[in-house]
Scaffold this active site. Structure first.
Site, PDB file in Angstrom:
ATOM      1  N   LYS A 220      -9.986   0.459   8.494  1.00 51.33           N
ATOM      2  CA  LYS A 220     -10.442  -0.613   9.392  1.00 51.33           C
ATOM      3  C   LYS A 220     -10.399  -0.122  10.843  1.00 51.33           C
ATOM      4  CE  LYS A 220      -9.439  -5.321  10.812  1.00 51.33           C
ATOM      5  NZ  LYS A 220      -8.574  -6.488  10.687  1.00 51.33           N
ATOM      6  N   GLU A 226      -2.627   9.072   8.785  1.00 50.78           N
ATOM      7  CA  GLU A 226      -2.712   9.649   7.433  1.00 50.78           C
ATOM      8  C   GLU A 226      -4.172   9.805   7.004  1.00 50.78           C
ATOM      9  OE1 GLU A 226      -0.828   7.099   8.411  1.00 50.78           O
ATOM     10  OE2 GLU A 226       0.981   6.870   7.178  1.00 50.78           O
ATOM     11  N   GLY A 281      -6.447  -5.859   6.308  1.00 52.36           N
ATOM     12  CA  GLY A 281      -6.506  -4.726   5.379  1.00 52.36           C
ATOM     13  C   GLY A 281      -6.146  -5.125   3.951  1.00 52.36           C
ATOM     14  N   ARG A 282      -5.037  -5.848   3.793  1.00 52.59           N
ATOM     15  CA  ARG A 282      -4.573  -6.181   2.437  1.00 52.59           C
ATOM     16  C   ARG A 282      -5.390  -7.292   1.792  1.00 52.59           C
ATOM     17  NH1 ARG A 282      -1.052  -7.145   6.421  1.00 52.59           N
ATOM     18  NH2 ARG A 282      -0.352  -9.267   6.844  1.00 52.59           N
ATOM     19  N   GLU A 367       3.943  -7.241   3.021  1.00 51.53           N
ATOM     20  CA  GLU A 367       3.414  -7.042   4.378  1.00 51.53           C
ATOM     21  C   GLU A 367       3.002  -8.400   4.959  1.00 51.53           C
ATOM     22  OE1 GLU A 367      -0.268  -4.644   5.601  1.00 51.53           O
ATOM     23  OE2 GLU A 367       1.313  -3.174   5.899  1.00 51.53           O
ATOM     24  N   HIS A 398      11.525  -0.630 -21.984  1.00 50.67           N
ATOM     25  CA  HIS A 398      12.350   0.510 -22.390  1.00 50.67           C
ATOM     26  C   HIS A 398      13.007   1.177 -21.190  1.00 50.67           C
ATOM     27  CE1 HIS A 398      10.926   0.114 -26.507  1.00 50.67           C
ATOM     28  NE2 HIS A 398       9.790  -0.258 -25.934  1.00 50.67           N
ATOM     29  N   LYS A 525       5.500   3.876  13.155  1.00 50.84           N
ATOM     30  CA  LYS A 525       4.292   4.650  13.475  1.00 50.84           C
ATOM     31  C   LYS A 525       4.455   5.342  14.830  1.00 50.84           C
ATOM     32  CE  LYS A 525       0.653   1.903  11.232  1.00 50.84           C
ATOM     33  NZ  LYS A 525      -0.517   1.071  11.464  1.00 50.84           N
TER      34      LYS A 525
END
Ligand code: F6P
Length: 568
Positions: A220, A226, A281-282, A367, A398, A525
């Site tokens: 965005k 990254e 974003g999410r 978030e 398990h 950040k």
């Protein structure tokens, strides 16, 4: 044991703001009155409970009867929602009001799935018309890729699609691809690269022919370090293999709200797909961030996913809280968190293809609602977001289910299952009901075991030696929801995602927090940027005479430089 965990969290929190309201206090008193009531008694006293405490919407069925609630609890939770003006807040979100108060903007992800022909005007712009213009461009582009008509720099059709992005620019697309891979065009390969660890891109590109590979750079901001580092590395890889910088033009696509930066990277404007600042974003997997999903499953199936999302949007917008599935789930989450003291929430899909769903929900939930102050800039005063975690059933059975059944913590669980699995290995059209039956038998058994447990008396009747009885007792009374649908289709996935989106929104409304900002991620950040700059200075030694950080960080940096040198 478990009873101790269930102390009312409300009592241990600051009684101010929300917790001082009469709606909250009524729930707190009700919780005390309910005291030791457990699920065995609740079910014994109401034979219809298993069908009454349910809700249906957009192809999904929710059974919430295995929660520690009765009709009065649900009434009080609905009253809390009304006291917190849930209805008005929902309308404000759908209407495009600036509900993201700390960033002074709308959160209009619901417009991403509004059908064409509807309009929603925000600041003089019909955002639904804009959305459909982009959807049409995505359709044309994804069709070209799928039909092998989009040719790479060397004239070969694209066969590998690599999505580069992180957070919401990765988790939604990666989750949706995994969930719907059965619908995907199988001669196309997909990979999702998020981590700045070079191993992620190296592995994704291993053995690939750059001439057949398309990179979709999803960001965005087009500024996330990254993603930028991976995009640069991908560009170098592409140019090195194809021997020509001009190759970038046919092998890189950008999805961003920062088209200028994408163009500066070298991506032609006609190969960029826009995002809007009103899409978080999410909350963006229905936007062009979902381009990889559309390429994988095709535009028609993608639009089916949007239809499922829209159906759940409409249900949320129009249904009274008492029968509103996302609102009910959100209110139950508040009950489990704030009144029963649960700190975490397990999401347990009994569907291998939903393996990325818990990770997707981690960002969506934590978030969004990992916040400590209200819209009025004062402390919330009660616990906010639960910690979300989970893996698909039956695998988790398990590993960690032991703790769910006999551990000392209360962990509410969401089970998700389907009437039919995807076609089995036996052949495209052959459904092996037996494997899905086994899968679902496990889901039902786990929810039943959590709720009703295994009593000491029952064990004695079974002849278990007295000394071993305590080890084998399962107290039960552990809450769960079960969500079921016919199959994991694009429509169902869309409905499921939006069920959780609006459950998260409901919780945020109760706590009066901004679920659309994420200021908490900024500090790390900024510090990382500074440290990366320090590390870039080759021979600078971080010692006690020039302490840039605390003694721990300084020592760790020294150790890192030392380890890095040893490698040479
Ligand atoms: O780190 C937080 C965050 O801003 C997320 O909210 C977002 O989904 C992610 O980073 C990626 O951001 P972008 O799409 O701008 O690269």
């Amino acid at each position: 044991m478990y009873g101790a965990v269930a102390a009312p969290a409300a009592g241990s929190e600051i009684v101010t703001g929300l917790s001082a309201t009469s709606a909250w206090q009524a729930l707190a008193s009700h919780h005390v009155q309910m005291g030791g009531v457990d699920l065995r008694a609740l079910f014994a006293n109401d034979p219809e409970r298993g069908t009454r405490f349910t809700s249906e919407a957009a192809g999904l069925y929710l059974d919430y009867s295995k929660n520690r609630v009765d009709a009065q609890t649900m009434g009080l939770l609905a009253a809390l929602a009304r006291a917190c003006r849930l209805r008005e807040r929902v309308d404000a979100m759908f209407n495009g009001d600036a509900v993201n108060t700390t960033e002074r903007r709308a959160a209009l992800h619901t417009a991403l799935r509004a059908p064409s022909g509807q309009s929603l005007w925000v600041d003089g712009v019909d955002v639904v018309a804009d959305v459909h213009m982009v959807l049409d461009r995505m359709t044309a582009f994804s069709d070209q890729i799928r039909r092998g008509l989009w040719l790479g720099h060397t004239g070969q059709p694209i066969r590998n699609v690599i999505n580069i992005g992180i957070g919401g620019s990765d988790l939604g697309p990666a989750m949706a691809y995994t969930a719907l891979r059965h619908y995907s065009q199988r001669d196309l390969n997909f990979a999702f690269v998020a981590n700045v660890d070079g191993a992620a891109l190296a592995e994704a590109t291993r053995c690939l022919d750059a001439g057949k590979t398309l990179f979709i750079i999803c960001s965005k901001s087009f500024h996330t370090p990254e993603t930028m580092a991976n995009a640069q590395a991908a560009r170098s890889w592409c140019i090195a293999q194809l021997g020509d910088a001009a190759a970038v033009a046919r092998h890189f696509i950008a999805v961003s709200a920062n088209i200028e930066a994408a163009c500066a990277f070298g991506i032609a404007p006609e190969q960029t797909f826009p995002l809007w600042d009103w899409v978080g974003g999410r909350y963006s997997m229905a936007s062009a961030i979902g381009l990889s999903t559309m390429i994988a499953i095709g535009a028609d199936q993608f639009r089916d996913m949007l239809a499922g999302m829209h159906a759940m949007d409409e249900h949320f917008r129009q249904t009274p809280v008492e029968n509103n599935m996302p609102a009910l789930m959100g209110l139950l989450a508040v009950w489990n968190n704030n009144f029963l003291g649960a700190q975490t929430q397990a999401v347990l899909p009994y569907a291998q293809d939903l393996s990325r769903f818990p990770a997707y929900l981690q960002q969506l939930t934590m978030e969004s609602n990992g916040k400590h102050v209200t819209h009025k800039s004062v402390p919330v005063g009660v616990q906010t977001s639960p910690i979300v975690w989970g893996v698909p059933g039956t695998n988790g059975q398990h590993s960690f289910y032991q703790l769910l059944h006999q551990g000392t913590r209360l962990v509410p669980c969401d089970f998700i299952g389907f009437g039919r699995g995807v076609p089995s290995i036996a052949g495209e059209e052959v459904h092996d009901h037996r494997q899905n039956d086994l899968l679902m038998a496990n889901l039902f058994a786990q929810a039943e075991a959590l709720a009703f447990g295994r009593t000491a008396d029952g064990l004695r009747v079974e002849g278990v030696e007295e000394a071993f009885v305590p080890y084998r007792v399962c107290e039960g009374n552990r809450p769960s929801n079960t969500v079921m649908a016919h199959r994991l289709t694009p429509y169902t996935l869309g409905a499921l995602v939006v069920l959780y989106e609006h459950s998260v929104f409901t919780q945020a409304v109760i706590w009066d927090i901004d679920c659309f900002d994420q200021w908490g991620v900024e500090l790390g950040k900024v510090l990382a940027e500074g440290i990366a700059a320090e590390l870039a200075v080759a021979d600078l030694d971080v010692d006690e005479s020039a302490p840039l950080h605390d003694s721990s960080t300084n020592a760790l940096l020294r150790r890192y430089r030392h380890l890095r040198r040893e490698d040479k």
